[in-house]
Design a protein around this motif. Structure first.
Motif, PDB file in Angstrom:
ATOM      1  N   SER A 388      44.311  29.847  36.644  1.00 58.83           N
ATOM      2  CA  SER A 388      45.652  30.214  37.106  1.00 58.83           C
ATOM      3  C   SER A 388      46.471  28.949  37.344  1.00 58.83           C
ATOM      4  O   SER A 388      46.036  28.047  38.065  1.00 58.83           O
ATOM      5  CB  SER A 388      45.552  31.022  38.402  1.00 58.83           C
ATOM      6  N   ARG A 391      47.845  29.112  41.226  1.00 61.17           N
ATOM      7  CA  ARG A 391      46.848  28.978  42.290  1.00 61.17           C
ATOM      8  C   ARG A 391      45.936  27.757  42.098  1.00 61.17           C
ATOM      9  O   ARG A 391      45.195  27.389  42.990  1.00 61.17           O
ATOM     10  CB  ARG A 391      46.004  30.253  42.394  1.00 61.17           C
ATOM     11  N   TYR A 395      41.020  32.351  37.504  1.00 55.29           N
ATOM     12  CA  TYR A 395      41.199  33.795  37.645  1.00 55.29           C
ATOM     13  C   TYR A 395      39.832  34.461  37.596  1.00 55.29           C
ATOM     14  O   TYR A 395      39.501  35.329  38.401  1.00 55.29           O
ATOM     15  CB  TYR A 395      42.052  34.344  36.498  1.00 55.29           C
ATOM     16  N   PHE A 506      43.228  37.102  44.466  1.00 54.03           N
ATOM     17  CA  PHE A 506      44.463  36.415  44.851  1.00 54.03           C
ATOM     18  C   PHE A 506      45.393  37.399  45.554  1.00 54.03           C
ATOM     19  O   PHE A 506      45.813  38.399  44.971  1.00 54.03           O
ATOM     20  CB  PHE A 506      45.177  35.847  43.622  1.00 54.03           C
ATOM     21  N   ASP A 510      47.544  35.151  51.275  1.00 53.50           N
ATOM     22  CA  ASP A 510      46.458  34.202  51.522  1.00 53.50           C
ATOM     23  C   ASP A 510      47.015  32.973  52.239  1.00 53.50           C
ATOM     24  O   ASP A 510      48.119  32.509  51.942  1.00 53.50           O
ATOM     25  CB  ASP A 510      45.808  33.763  50.208  1.00 53.50           C
ATOM     26  N   GLN A 517      46.687  28.017  48.263  1.00 50.09           N
ATOM     27  CA  GLN A 517      46.395  29.296  48.894  1.00 50.09           C
ATOM     28  C   GLN A 517      44.892  29.581  48.777  1.00 50.09           C
ATOM     29  O   GLN A 517      44.349  29.615  47.669  1.00 50.09           O
ATOM     30  CB  GLN A 517      47.202  30.424  48.245  1.00 50.09           C
ATOM     31  N   PRO A 519      41.670  31.780  48.792  1.00 53.98           N
ATOM     32  CA  PRO A 519      41.318  33.196  48.631  1.00 53.98           C
ATOM     33  C   PRO A 519      40.481  33.709  49.797  1.00 53.98           C
ATOM     34  O   PRO A 519      39.617  32.999  50.322  1.00 53.98           O
ATOM     35  CB  PRO A 519      40.504  33.219  47.325  1.00 53.98           C
TER      36      PRO A 519
END
Length: 600
Positions: A388, A391, A395, A506, A510, A517, A519
């Motif tokens: 990702s 993020r 993923y 996600f 978060d 961020q 998880p």
């Protein structure tokens, strides 16, 4: 332990205690002249000036910069503390327990003290738990203390698990041993936290005061606060004046920041009066760390995982340099190193049981990190990863496991790599994992793709930052590890081929930490062909917020947190196609909604 009359409850390991006391007295007597010189220096100089410059420098580095009175306390000009000092001490005390030493018949032989130094491991004295036999019959008793009404709180008993981890040394008089994760009444060990231990020397200086949390004489938890001055540092030992009793063996000795500086182990007897003590002695934490560090290369993978939380603290202890350590270094392989890698094989379980990559909506596709050679799937040895951009984490990952060709490859040096095929800004590096309780949790477990002729390369490939995600030590080293162990062991024992998808959930809410961020949940989808030729697919969800409990595990007798594949699809926006039809839980709307209520 020697056999004892039924009506006799002696001091535990009395011979070992006497040996430790004699050795402590010898060290004390040999240093009489030096100790007098130090005492004279302290009359005109502060501990920061008397102790070595290296130790003094580290001592200053671990002071909270917001504590404006800390230096004044060290040099002896001020005894004022913020009121939070008491709260911090109470928090530290949760990890301290009474050890009830028993024999194989359940008879109580005596008591000591111990304290948690990782999610699973407890530190005490060798003369308290001398060997695995002593540990296996004994108990760690947490919460044995008095409340505000001076009534005993409810004690929580945990058994030791020396078969899982046990290390001891008589010279340094320490024992490091695993505890079970759930008490006799199903209270998790994680409720009591653990005390971080730092490697460098200088956590407390000669002339400084220390505090000791202990179970004196096996009594409810007690504390001596700053009435205990360090009088000398002798090789691997610290000597100090303190109020302790039998049963205080194995207690943590703290500095003013409530960091552990020593493991209390012996009173120094007065040579002129056998009933009195002239000082006390503890083993320096830095010496225990050095002992364990020198033996790390010989540890099994399971041992390495159990001490990993302590290792993070040892290596990331410098407050001023939380990331500049060897353990968090990162490299980048040449792009040619990835030539010819095809990664995950969808037909691995057989042409009639093809398991393709999951599909996803356009919103996910647009967020996938592009690869320099084209595409969005990073291929490694026996596994693949989709990253990702937003993020900077995977993923999902997917790996082929061949239980018939697994190879035992050493973990080696824990060297981590950036992947040059995608931009560095799409990868979380060592800056995320330093100086905290976050593990670099392998998504594709290190041992899973390590099979066949490419086992060595597969082992290295798992150490990419693309393949790790921030997981709290309690998750990474306990429940998640146990699930992964079960999957791999089952594949190896049954000579099975298994496909495992893994990834984070996600969520828009978060928490943000260091710009990333983190998880809250992680998931797995496991696919295999059973002996009767039919496909089985099961899914698991584990939260870092401890919101899911007591869900059945259908992939054998092991119990963990099983959920329908359809729930994973809803939480991740990934679609696993036909796999959901092989899920023994099935797409029950009622089950999905019940579990969703538990985790949202």
């Amino acid at each position: 332990m020697s056999k004892l009359p039924l009506n006799q409850l002696p001091q535990i390991n009395g011979d070992l205690v006497a040996i430790q006391q004699r050795q402590a007295l010898q060290r004390y007597m040999e240093r009489t002249g030096e100790r007098k010189t130090i005492a004279l220096e302290l009359e005109s100089k502060s501990p920061l000036e008397v102790d070595t410059s290296v130790r003094a420098s580290f001592r200053k580095s671990i002071i909270n910069p917001l504590d404006g009175m800390a230096i004044e306390r060290i040099i002896g000009n001020n005894d004022l503390f913020p009121i939070s000092y008491l709260e911090a001490g109470l928090k530290a005390s949760k990890a301290v327990c009474r050890i009830e030493v028993r024999d194989r018949l359940g008879r109580v032989l005596g008591h000591g003290t111990g304290f948690l130094v990782s999610p699973d491991l407890l530190l005490t004295n060798n003369h308290v738990l001398e060997n695995e036999d002593a540990a296996i019959y004994s108990l760690g008793q947490f919460n044995f203390e008095l409340d505000l009404d001076l009534r005993e709180r409810r004690t929580v008993n945990f058994r030791f698990e020396p078969a899982r981890f046990f290390m001891t040394d008589a010279r340094l008089d320490f024992t490091l041993v695993a505890l079970e994760s759930l008490s006799s009444d199903n209270i998790p060990l994680s409720e009591f936290g653990f005390l971080p231990i730092l490697s460098p020397s200088g956590k407390a200086l000669i002339g400084e005061y220390v505090s000791i949390i202990q179970h004196p004489g096996g009594a409810p938890k007690a504390v001596t606060i700053r009435e205990n001055k360090i009088t000398d540092v002798v090789d691997e030992f610290i000597q100090y004046s303190a109020d302790t009793m039998e049963g205080s063996s194995g207690s943590p000795v703290f500095n003013d920041e409530w960091l552990v500086v020593a493991l209390h182990h012996a009173g120094i007897p007065d040579p002129k009066d056998s009933g009195k003590y002239i000082s006390n002695e503890g083993i320096r934490i830095s010496s225990i760390v050095e002992y364990v560090r020198n033996r790390q290369s010989g540890f099994s993978d399971d041992y390495k995982m159990l001490i990993d939380a302590m290792v993070k603290q040892w290596r990331n202890g410098l407050a001023s340099e939380p990331f500049e350590t060897e353990s968090l270094s990162a490299e980048e392989l040449s792009i040619d190193s990835y030539a010819g890698l095809t990664g995950y094989d969808p037909a691995f379980l057989g042409e009639e049981h093809t398991v393709p990559h999951p599909t996803y909506p356009s919103s996910v596709e647009e967020d996938l990190a592009p690869i320099s050679g084209g595409g969005t799937i990073l291929h490694y040895t026996h596994f693949s990863i989709a990253m990702s951009k937003s993020r900077k984490l995977a993923y999902y990952t997917v790996v082929n496991i061949d239980g018939n060709q697994l190879v035992d490859v050493s973990r080696a040096n824990d060297k981590w790599y950036f992947d040059p095929r995608i931009e560095r800004r799409y990868q979380c590096g060592p800056e995320l994992y330093g100086g905290n309780s976050l593990d670099r949790g392998h998504l594709v477990r290190r041992r899973d793709p390590v099979w066949g002729e490419q086992a060595e390369v597969a082992n290295r490939d798992t150490f990419h930052f693309t393949n790790c995600s921030p997981q709290h030590a309690f998750l990474n080293q306990k429940t998640w590890l146990e699930l992964e162990n079960y999957i791999l062991d089952h594949a190896e024992n049954e000579k099975l081929k298994v496909t495992v998808f893994t990834g984070p959930v996600f969520r828009p809410d978060d928490i943000i930490y260091r710009g990333v961020q983190i998880p809250s949940e992680f998931w797995k989808v496991v696919a295999m062909v059973k002996v009767d030729g039919t496909m089985s697919a099961t899914a698991y969800l584990r939260t870092q917020k401890n919101l899911i409990e007591n869900l059945e595990f259908a992939y054998g007798a092991y119990k963990t947190y099983q959920v329908p594949i359809t729930l994973i699809e809803q939480l991740t926006s990934l679609s696993f196609g036909e796999l959901r039809t092989h899920d023994p839980i099935g797409p029950s709307i009622q089950v999905v909604e019940t579990i969703r209520e538990m985790i949202v």
